[in-house]
Design an enzyme around this catalytic site. Structure first.
Site, PDB file in Angstrom:
ATOM      1  N   HIS A 164      33.036  36.965  42.868  1.00 61.20           N
ATOM      2  CA  HIS A 164      34.306  36.617  43.511  1.00 61.20           C
ATOM      3  C   HIS A 164      35.494  37.449  43.015  1.00 61.20           C
ATOM      4  O   HIS A 164      36.436  37.677  43.761  1.00 61.20           O
ATOM      5  CB  HIS A 164      34.577  35.125  43.281  1.00 61.20           C
ATOM      6  CG  HIS A 164      35.776  34.609  43.997  1.00 61.20           C
ATOM      7  ND1 HIS A 164      35.834  34.514  45.372  1.00 61.20           N
ATOM      8  CD2 HIS A 164      36.972  34.158  43.533  1.00 61.20           C
ATOM      9  CE1 HIS A 164      37.010  34.028  45.715  1.00 61.20           C
ATOM     10  NE2 HIS A 164      37.721  33.803  44.630  1.00 61.20           N
ATOM     11  N   TRP A 165      35.470  37.887  41.775  1.00 61.82           N
ATOM     12  CA  TRP A 165      36.632  38.555  41.179  1.00 61.82           C
ATOM     13  C   TRP A 165      36.472  40.071  41.204  1.00 61.82           C
ATOM     14  O   TRP A 165      36.386  40.731  40.163  1.00 61.82           O
ATOM     15  CB  TRP A 165      36.858  38.053  39.749  1.00 61.82           C
ATOM     16  CG  TRP A 165      37.157  36.597  39.724  1.00 61.82           C
ATOM     17  CD1 TRP A 165      36.294  35.589  39.393  1.00 61.82           C
ATOM     18  CD2 TRP A 165      38.377  35.962  40.086  1.00 61.82           C
ATOM     19  NE1 TRP A 165      36.917  34.373  39.514  1.00 61.82           N
ATOM     20  CE2 TRP A 165      38.201  34.571  39.945  1.00 61.82           C
ATOM     21  CE3 TRP A 165      39.612  36.445  40.519  1.00 61.82           C
ATOM     22  CZ2 TRP A 165      39.208  33.664  40.216  1.00 61.82           C
ATOM     23  CZ3 TRP A 165      40.612  35.520  40.789  1.00 61.82           C
ATOM     24  CH2 TRP A 165      40.411  34.158  40.634  1.00 61.82           C
TER      25      TRP A 165
END
Length: 62
Positions: free
Chosen positions: A41-42
């Site tokens: 996600h990051w």
């Protein structure tokens, strides 16, 4: 006027499924999608150097 849009996504994102970006790329005119492999996600943290280069290149384009 159609604004140029850069979409980035981590292929292994477990928070927002990558299918969402596939849908957006088909809905937004004048958009580019980059999917980072081996990334969750990051994206901006997990692939910081690659992400920064991609964004810099995108901003430099006319």
């Amino acid at each position: 006027m159609k604004y140029k849009t850069l979409l980035v996504h981590g292929r292994e994102d477990k928070v927002v499924p990558v299918e969402n970006s596939y849908r957006l790329i088909n809905l937004l005119e004048n958009s580019d999608l980059h999917i980072f492999g081996k990334c969750g996600h990051w994206v901006q943290i997990e692939k910081s150097l690659e992400f920064s280069a991609l964004v810099n290149d995108f901003v430099k384009e006319d």
